[in-house]
Design a protein around this motif. Sequence first.
Motif, PDB file in Angstrom:
ATOM      1  N   ILE A 246      38.606   9.577   2.438  1.00  0.00           N
ATOM      2  CA  ILE A 246      38.793   8.625   3.536  1.00  0.00           C
ATOM      3  C   ILE A 246      37.778   8.881   4.636  1.00  0.00           C
ATOM      4  O   ILE A 246      37.227   7.941   5.239  1.00  0.00           O
ATOM      5  N   MET A 247      37.486  10.160   4.910  1.00  0.00           N
ATOM      6  CA  MET A 247      36.481  10.499   5.913  1.00  0.00           C
ATOM      7  C   MET A 247      35.119   9.918   5.549  1.00  0.00           C
ATOM      8  O   MET A 247      34.384   9.420   6.412  1.00  0.00           O
ATOM      9  N   LEU A 248      34.784   9.996   4.277  1.00  0.00           N
ATOM     10  CA  LEU A 248      33.508   9.440   3.835  1.00  0.00           C
ATOM     11  C   LEU A 248      33.453   7.935   4.055  1.00  0.00           C
ATOM     12  O   LEU A 248      32.421   7.384   4.457  1.00  0.00           O
ATOM     13  N   LEU A 249      34.547   7.247   3.788  1.00  0.00           N
ATOM     14  CA  LEU A 249      34.583   5.799   3.982  1.00  0.00           C
ATOM     15  C   LEU A 249      34.422   5.443   5.458  1.00  0.00           C
ATOM     16  O   LEU A 249      33.696   4.499   5.811  1.00  0.00           O
ATOM     17  N   ILE A 250      35.081   6.194   6.339  1.00  0.00           N
ATOM     18  CA  ILE A 250      34.964   5.946   7.779  1.00  0.00           C
ATOM     19  C   ILE A 250      33.544   6.237   8.249  1.00  0.00           C
ATOM     20  O   ILE A 250      32.961   5.480   9.038  1.00  0.00           O
ATOM     21  N   PHE A 251      32.995   7.346   7.770  1.00  0.00           N
ATOM     22  CA  PHE A 251      31.625   7.719   8.119  1.00  0.00           C
ATOM     23  C   PHE A 251      30.654   6.607   7.717  1.00  0.00           C
ATOM     24  O   PHE A 251      29.757   6.232   8.479  1.00  0.00           O
ATOM     25  N   ALA A 252      30.831   6.048   6.537  1.00  0.00           N
ATOM     26  CA  ALA A 252      29.943   4.992   6.052  1.00  0.00           C
ATOM     27  C   ALA A 252      29.990   3.775   6.975  1.00  0.00           C
ATOM     28  O   ALA A 252      28.952   3.186   7.306  1.00  0.00           O
ATOM     29  N   GLY A 253      31.178   3.413   7.426  1.00  0.00           N
ATOM     30  CA  GLY A 253      31.302   2.276   8.329  1.00  0.00           C
ATOM     31  C   GLY A 253      30.590   2.512   9.653  1.00  0.00           C
ATOM     32  O   GLY A 253      29.933   1.616  10.191  1.00  0.00           O
ATOM     33  N   GLY A 254      30.694   3.731  10.194  1.00  0.00           N
ATOM     34  CA  GLY A 254      30.033   4.055  11.452  1.00  0.00           C
ATOM     35  C   GLY A 254      28.520   3.997  11.354  1.00  0.00           C
ATOM     36  O   GLY A 254      27.838   3.509  12.264  1.00  0.00           O
ATOM     37  N   VAL A 255      27.971   4.493  10.247  1.00  0.00           N
ATOM     38  CA  VAL A 255      26.519   4.489  10.048  1.00  0.00           C
ATOM     39  C   VAL A 255      25.994   3.063   9.932  1.00  0.00           C
ATOM     40  O   VAL A 255      24.951   2.717  10.501  1.00  0.00           O
ATOM     41  N   ILE A 256      26.706   2.234   9.199  1.00  0.00           N
ATOM     42  CA  ILE A 256      26.287   0.832   9.042  1.00  0.00           C
ATOM     43  C   ILE A 256      26.310   0.117  10.392  1.00  0.00           C
ATOM     44  O   ILE A 256      25.402  -0.671  10.717  1.00  0.00           O
ATOM     45  N   ALA A 257      27.332   0.405  11.208  1.00  0.00           N
ATOM     46  CA  ALA A 257      27.417  -0.214  12.532  1.00  0.00           C
ATOM     47  C   ALA A 257      26.241   0.224  13.410  1.00  0.00           C
ATOM     48  O   ALA A 257      25.652  -0.587  14.136  1.00  0.00           O
ATOM     49  N   ASP A 258      25.875   1.513  13.347  1.00  0.00           N
ATOM     50  CA  ASP A 258      24.747   2.010  14.146  1.00  0.00           C
ATOM     51  C   ASP A 258      23.430   1.402  13.667  1.00  0.00           C
ATOM     52  O   ASP A 258      22.558   1.085  14.483  1.00  0.00           O
TER      53      ASP A 258
ATOM     54  N   VAL B  14      21.500   3.035   5.892  1.00  0.00           N
ATOM     55  CA  VAL B  14      22.510   2.233   5.196  1.00  0.00           C
ATOM     56  C   VAL B  14      22.695   2.744   3.762  1.00  0.00           C
ATOM     57  O   VAL B  14      23.813   2.748   3.236  1.00  0.00           O
ATOM     58  N   ALA B  15      21.602   3.199   3.148  1.00  0.00           N
ATOM     59  CA  ALA B  15      21.695   3.743   1.789  1.00  0.00           C
ATOM     60  C   ALA B  15      22.551   5.002   1.772  1.00  0.00           C
ATOM     61  O   ALA B  15      23.355   5.213   0.851  1.00  0.00           O
ATOM     62  N   VAL B  16      22.370   5.866   2.789  1.00  0.00           N
ATOM     63  CA  VAL B  16      23.206   7.062   2.907  1.00  0.00           C
ATOM     64  C   VAL B  16      24.669   6.661   3.026  1.00  0.00           C
ATOM     65  O   VAL B  16      25.556   7.258   2.408  1.00  0.00           O
ATOM     66  N   ALA B  17      24.911   5.613   3.824  1.00  0.00           N
ATOM     67  CA  ALA B  17      26.279   5.105   3.963  1.00  0.00           C
ATOM     68  C   ALA B  17      26.804   4.596   2.629  1.00  0.00           C
ATOM     69  O   ALA B  17      27.978   4.789   2.291  1.00  0.00           O
ATOM     70  N   GLY B  18      25.925   3.928   1.849  1.00  0.00           N
ATOM     71  CA  GLY B  18      26.340   3.435   0.532  1.00  0.00           C
ATOM     72  C   GLY B  18      26.696   4.566  -0.417  1.00  0.00           C
ATOM     73  O   GLY B  18      27.682   4.479  -1.159  1.00  0.00           O
ATOM     74  N   ILE B  19      25.894   5.646  -0.377  1.00  0.00           N
ATOM     75  CA  ILE B  19      26.183   6.815  -1.208  1.00  0.00           C
ATOM     76  C   ILE B  19      27.518   7.433  -0.795  1.00  0.00           C
ATOM     77  O   ILE B  19      28.333   7.822  -1.636  1.00  0.00           O
ATOM     78  N   ALA B  20      27.732   7.500   0.532  1.00  0.00           N
ATOM     79  CA  ALA B  20      28.994   8.046   1.029  1.00  0.00           C
ATOM     80  C   ALA B  20      30.175   7.172   0.609  1.00  0.00           C
ATOM     81  O   ALA B  20      31.236   7.680   0.248  1.00  0.00           O
ATOM     82  N   LEU B  21      29.974   5.863   0.654  1.00  0.00           N
ATOM     83  CA  LEU B  21      31.022   4.925   0.234  1.00  0.00           C
ATOM     84  C   LEU B  21      31.390   5.134  -1.221  1.00  0.00           C
ATOM     85  O   LEU B  21      32.574   5.228  -1.578  1.00  0.00           O
ATOM     86  N   TYR B  22      30.367   5.241  -2.077  1.00  0.00           N
ATOM     87  CA  TYR B  22      30.616   5.468  -3.503  1.00  0.00           C
ATOM     88  C   TYR B  22      31.290   6.821  -3.721  1.00  0.00           C
ATOM     89  O   TYR B  22      32.229   6.945  -4.516  1.00  0.00           O
ATOM     90  N   GLY B  23      30.788   7.845  -3.004  1.00  0.00           N
ATOM     91  CA  GLY B  23      31.366   9.174  -3.150  1.00  0.00           C
ATOM     92  C   GLY B  23      32.816   9.216  -2.710  1.00  0.00           C
ATOM     93  O   GLY B  23      33.651   9.864  -3.352  1.00  0.00           O
ATOM     94  N   GLY B  24      33.131   8.513  -1.608  1.00  0.00           N
ATOM     95  CA  GLY B  24      34.503   8.489  -1.134  1.00  0.00           C
ATOM     96  C   GLY B  24      35.445   7.846  -2.135  1.00  0.00           C
ATOM     97  O   GLY B  24      36.550   8.346  -2.388  1.00  0.00           O
ATOM     98  N   ILE B  25      35.016   6.733  -2.712  1.00  0.00           N
ATOM     99  CA  ILE B  25      35.830   6.057  -3.727  1.00  0.00           C
ATOM    100  C   ILE B  25      36.004   6.936  -4.956  1.00  0.00           C
ATOM    101  O   ILE B  25      37.092   7.019  -5.539  1.00  0.00           O
ATOM    102  N   ASP B  26      34.923   7.636  -5.340  1.00  0.00           N
ATOM    103  CA  ASP B  26      34.981   8.516  -6.507  1.00  0.00           C
ATOM    104  C   ASP B  26      35.959   9.668  -6.286  1.00  0.00           C
ATOM    105  O   ASP B  26      36.706  10.055  -7.190  1.00  0.00           O
TER     106      ASP B  26
END
Length: 212
Positions: free
Chosen positions: A81-93, A175-187
Amino acid sequence: MSGEGEVELDSADKRRTLWIVLWLNVAIAIGFFIVGYFADSNGLLANGLDNSSDAIVYLLSLLALTRSRTWKRGAARFSGIMLLIFAGGVIADAFRRFVEGSDPGGVMMMVMAAVAGVVNLVCLRMLQNMKKKDVNLRAATTFSFNDFISNGGIIIAGIIVMLTGANWPDLVVGVAVAGIALYGGIDILRDAHKDRHDEEGTEHRKGDEFGR
């Protein structure tokens, strides 16, 4: 008695490895934040947030070593869940920098990413060499692998920034880092869900990770 001794020795080895990886990630996160601020880089700040969340996950992994399997799954879910939240913050920035503009420093991005890449590779190898990893330790390994890949992207973005003077490569890699984090969080969430099915001896159905 010999069996108990092996378990204690194994836990001590895991604990020592996680402490080393934890402090390395704290140091790298601080470096990313400092250099990212002066380099005006979304990609570096993104990795700083990523490594900060990693450090928290490694701390949770340390706490989980002597806890129940249910507790370990809970810690792994928190990590995901932390990874998913982190991904959202990076995309917003990244969106903010796209609208307001930024002037990232390509050389600083490359140097910081190269140093972090070496450290993350060391962390990854240490975690991969650990035996009998539970769901939480598998999550920690996923985090380090994501970090190593992200650093390569920052180096490439830094080169393009140097050649073009544009800020979009930095935003893209952020944004790519956020995408990796998003995938990692789901995994990680998926792995924790499968671990519950394994413990209960029930069948796992694809797509029901968020249903229980």
